[in-house]
Motif scaffolding. Structure first.
Motif, PDB file in Angstrom:
ATOM      1  N   VAL A 222      32.257  -5.970 -32.297  1.00  0.00           N
ATOM      2  CA  VAL A 222      33.563  -5.350 -32.550  1.00  0.00           C
ATOM      3  C   VAL A 222      33.399  -3.853 -32.784  1.00  0.00           C
ATOM      4  O   VAL A 222      34.163  -3.032 -32.248  1.00  0.00           O
ATOM      5  N   VAL A 223      32.380  -3.485 -33.550  1.00  0.00           N
ATOM      6  CA  VAL A 223      32.147  -2.065 -33.828  1.00  0.00           C
ATOM      7  C   VAL A 223      31.746  -1.331 -32.549  1.00  0.00           C
ATOM      8  O   VAL A 223      32.189  -0.205 -32.289  1.00  0.00           O
ATOM      9  N   ARG A 224      30.913  -1.964 -31.726  1.00  0.00           N
ATOM     10  CA  ARG A 224      30.547  -1.358 -30.432  1.00  0.00           C
ATOM     11  C   ARG A 224      31.787  -1.089 -29.601  1.00  0.00           C
ATOM     12  O   ARG A 224      31.957  -0.019 -29.015  1.00  0.00           O
ATOM     13  N   SER A 225      32.709  -2.064 -29.559  1.00  0.00           N
ATOM     14  CA  SER A 225      33.947  -1.901 -28.807  1.00  0.00           C
ATOM     15  C   SER A 225      34.808  -0.784 -29.406  1.00  0.00           C
ATOM     16  O   SER A 225      35.422   0.008 -28.666  1.00  0.00           O
ATOM     17  N   TYR A 226      34.854  -0.716 -30.716  1.00  0.00           N
ATOM     18  CA  TYR A 226      35.612   0.324 -31.413  1.00  0.00           C
ATOM     19  C   TYR A 226      35.124   1.712 -30.987  1.00  0.00           C
ATOM     20  O   TYR A 226      35.937   2.612 -30.691  1.00  0.00           O
TER      21      TYR A 226
ATOM     22  N   PHE B 210      41.153  -6.014 -36.432  1.00  0.00           N
ATOM     23  CA  PHE B 210      40.854  -7.004 -35.411  1.00  0.00           C
ATOM     24  C   PHE B 210      40.379  -8.304 -36.039  1.00  0.00           C
ATOM     25  O   PHE B 210      39.810  -8.311 -37.137  1.00  0.00           O
ATOM     26  N   TYR B 211      40.576  -9.400 -35.292  1.00  0.00           N
ATOM     27  CA  TYR B 211      39.915 -10.654 -35.671  1.00  0.00           C
ATOM     28  C   TYR B 211      39.318 -11.290 -34.428  1.00  0.00           C
ATOM     29  O   TYR B 211      39.735 -11.009 -33.299  1.00  0.00           O
ATOM     30  N   TYR B 212      38.306 -12.108 -34.643  1.00  0.00           N
ATOM     31  CA  TYR B 212      37.613 -12.776 -33.546  1.00  0.00           C
ATOM     32  C   TYR B 212      37.410 -14.235 -33.903  1.00  0.00           C
ATOM     33  O   TYR B 212      37.511 -14.651 -35.058  1.00  0.00           O
TER      34      TYR B 212
ATOM     35  N   ALA C 200      37.213 -11.169 -39.423  1.00  0.00           N
ATOM     36  CA  ALA C 200      38.130 -10.040 -39.268  1.00  0.00           C
ATOM     37  C   ALA C 200      37.432  -8.752 -39.672  1.00  0.00           C
ATOM     38  O   ALA C 200      36.524  -8.762 -40.514  1.00  0.00           O
ATOM     39  N   GLU C 201      37.865  -7.664 -39.053  1.00  0.00           N
ATOM     40  CA  GLU C 201      37.329  -6.339 -39.368  1.00  0.00           C
ATOM     41  C   GLU C 201      38.487  -5.376 -39.583  1.00  0.00           C
ATOM     42  O   GLU C 201      39.450  -5.369 -38.792  1.00  0.00           O
ATOM     43  N   LEU C 202      38.422  -4.605 -40.654  1.00  0.00           N
ATOM     44  CA  LEU C 202      39.408  -3.568 -40.953  1.00  0.00           C
ATOM     45  C   LEU C 202      38.658  -2.241 -40.953  1.00  0.00           C
ATOM     46  O   LEU C 202      37.844  -1.986 -41.840  1.00  0.00           O
ATOM     47  N   ILE C 203      38.908  -1.424 -39.944  1.00  0.00           N
ATOM     48  CA  ILE C 203      38.114  -0.207 -39.725  1.00  0.00           C
ATOM     49  C   ILE C 203      38.994   1.028 -39.867  1.00  0.00           C
ATOM     50  O   ILE C 203      40.067   1.123 -39.252  1.00  0.00           O
ATOM     51  N   GLY C 204      38.548   1.963 -40.695  1.00  0.00           N
ATOM     52  CA  GLY C 204      39.248   3.236 -40.843  1.00  0.00           C
ATOM     53  C   GLY C 204      39.734   3.531 -42.241  1.00  0.00           C
ATOM     54  O   GLY C 204      40.069   4.675 -42.551  1.00  0.00           O
ATOM     55  N   SER C 205      39.773   2.525 -43.109  1.00  0.00           N
ATOM     56  CA  SER C 205      40.256   2.729 -44.473  1.00  0.00           C
ATOM     57  C   SER C 205      39.112   2.539 -45.476  1.00  0.00           C
ATOM     58  O   SER C 205      38.368   1.560 -45.396  1.00  0.00           O
ATOM     59  N   ASP C 206      39.017   3.470 -46.408  1.00  0.00           N
ATOM     60  CA  ASP C 206      38.015   3.358 -47.473  1.00  0.00           C
ATOM     61  C   ASP C 206      38.669   3.013 -48.805  1.00  0.00           C
ATOM     62  O   ASP C 206      38.022   3.005 -49.844  1.00  0.00           O
ATOM     63  N   ASP C 207      39.971   2.742 -48.788  1.00  0.00           N
ATOM     64  CA  ASP C 207      40.701   2.421 -50.014  1.00  0.00           C
ATOM     65  C   ASP C 207      40.303   1.030 -50.508  1.00  0.00           C
ATOM     66  O   ASP C 207      40.173   0.088 -49.713  1.00  0.00           O
ATOM     67  N   ALA C 208      40.155   0.878 -51.806  1.00  0.00           N
ATOM     68  CA  ALA C 208      39.782  -0.410 -52.385  1.00  0.00           C
ATOM     69  C   ALA C 208      40.818  -1.492 -52.089  1.00  0.00           C
ATOM     70  O   ALA C 208      40.502  -2.685 -52.108  1.00  0.00           O
ATOM     71  N   ILE C 209      42.037  -1.094 -51.776  1.00  0.00           N
ATOM     72  CA  ILE C 209      43.067  -2.079 -51.463  1.00  0.00           C
ATOM     73  C   ILE C 209      42.743  -2.818 -50.159  1.00  0.00           C
ATOM     74  O   ILE C 209      43.147  -3.965 -49.960  1.00  0.00           O
TER      75      ILE C 209
END
Length: 438
Positions: free
Chosen positions: A85-89, A104-106, A129-138
């Motif tokens: 997923v990260v490679r695709s990102y 994303f989810y796979y 699932a992957e959530l990419i781009g946010s560093d917020d603890a939420i």
């Protein structure tokens, strides 16, 4: 006879329906959380996993299926979902998308060469699932909540989140040095794997399967004692958000991720179901703020989780949870002559297109044998097509349970089945089904 490879299995019959049910739940929950489906290749360049999973990890050193293709390229069957997923990102430059974070989810097969056992095959299926781009603890709380909701909807009640924090890079470095100092006087007593880990990746010593329960390991330094103030504050935020979501959790200092790109929150989903044994962990994940940069992308935070389908289904079985699937069919069509056979073919098609599960005779059996087949298929209704009745535009529908028969006009057959099958089945609460079939 050619047999399936060791560590693989055929999934069919009622088991396949249970599998598909879990997949539907995963799809529906992911959609509610606005995660888009991504399908990455089953094999990728070996370098992706060596860099993405880690040269010193057991997955890479012992478990990957590596091969050289006809173009003399080093390839590996994917052992996990995140690296692809990260490679695709990175390759699709998603870091430039206007909508951030990217979610994303796979759900698909992974391959690890390990000793097969219950809930652990060489060909395994994971959803994640992957959530990419946010560093917020939420975001940490969201990704944990996402997995927990899937488990709860499936009916798994006794799942507890075990969480820990590795802190930022500075905190990790302090903890790493503390481990080196602690284990240095005991090197001779460590197993061969841990001696290797001491040199390459000391955090992974804590994953020892040989001596992990010994007092030496139980008294090892804890990550939380080496967090700086910023990392402590962040971990407290994650716990606060989980409290708001009413998600039960335990702070567990034994959970670590030895790969350099992992930082801050790491977690596992653990069941307390008797009979699960060593397979009690049904999912795990963590924050990997260093991974995207290590694979050639821009410095980008990310967090995700993965969960084994086999282990989830094993947990459902061990907890005696009735998965709402069945091998029953709605209607079986019987006939005697060629004209009735032709009409059976037409009628089966019409009813199937209107949402009913229909079977018809296609083996040339006697009428008596056809009734036995309908019983074997647990058909809720049967219709014996009769040329004289068809000429009058009606059929006789028989209820397989009550044995009652009723003459129904062909124009009203769909409505009749729709109403009676809804009455016959347990009412669902999905709100989306056409009639009785969720």
């Amino acid at each position: 006879m050619i047999s399936k490879p060791k560590g693989t299995k055929d999934i069919l019959g009622l088991d396949a329906k249970k599998w598909k049910y879990v997949e539907r739940v995963v799809d529906e929950v992911m959609e509610k959380y606005h995660y888009g489906y991504i399908r990455t290749p089953i094999f990728e360049a070996t370098e992706l996993f060596h860099r993405g999973v880690g040269e010193a990890s057991d997955i890479v050193t012992k478990e990957t299926y590596d091969f050289v293709d006809r173009g003399n390229r080093a390839m590996t069957l994917r052992p996990e979902g995140t690296a692809g997923v990260v490679r695709s990102y990175i390759e699709n430059k998603m870091y430039g998308d206007s909508v951030q974070p990217v979610k994303f989810y796979y759900n698909g097969p992974m391959y690890r060469y390990e000793r097969p056992q219950a809930g652990r095959e060489r060909e395994l299926t994971q959803f994640g699932a992957e959530l990419i781009g946010s560093d917020d603890a939420i975001s940490d709380a969201e990704i944990i909540s996402l997995a927990v909701q899937i488990y709860h909807i499936l009916g798994l009640k006794d799942v507890v989140v075990h969480i820990n924090s590795l802190g930022d890079s500075a905190s990790r470095d302090m903890y790493r040095n503390a481990l080196l100092e602690y284990f240095k006087p005991h090197l001779d007593s460590l197993c061969d794997d841990c001696k290797r880990r001491y040199q390459k990746n000391p955090l992974r010593i804590l994953d020892c399967k040989v001596d992990g329960n010994s007092s030496l390991f139980q008294n090892a330094p804890k990550t939380l004692d080496y967090l700086n103030e910023e990392s402590k504050s962040r971990f407290e935020k994650v716990q606060e958000y989980l409290d708001i979501l009413e998600i039960p959790y335990e702070v567990d200092h034994k959970i670590v991720r030895g790969l350099d790109y992992y930082n801050h929150t790491v977690f596992e989903f653990i069941t307390n179901i008797p009979g699960m044994g060593g397979e009690a962990t049904i999912g795990a994940g963590g924050r990997y703020n260093g991974l995207i940069e290590s694979l050639g992308g821009p410095s980008t935070p990310g967090i995700g989780f993965g969960s084994g389908m086999d282990r989830v289904l094993l947990a459902l079985e061990q907890e005696n949870i009735e998965v709402p699937v069945s091998d029953n069919i709605d209607l079986y069509l019987l006939y005697v002559n060629e004209e009735e056979k032709k009409y059976a073919l037409y009628l089966a098609q019409e009813l199937r297109l209107n949402g009913f599960t229909v079977e018809m005779e296609n083996m040339g059996r006697s009428l008596k044998a056809q009734f036995k087949q309908a019983d074997r298929l647990h058909s809720k209704f049967t219709i014996v097509l009769n040329s004289e009745e068809l000429d009058e535009d009606y059929v006789t529908v028989k209820n397989a349970i009550s044995k009652e028969e009723e003459q129904v006009s062909l124009d009203a057959l769909i409505y009749y089945l729709d109403e009676n099958l809804m009455d016959d089945d347990t009412e669902c609460d999905c709100g989306d089904c056409h009639h009785h079939d969720c």
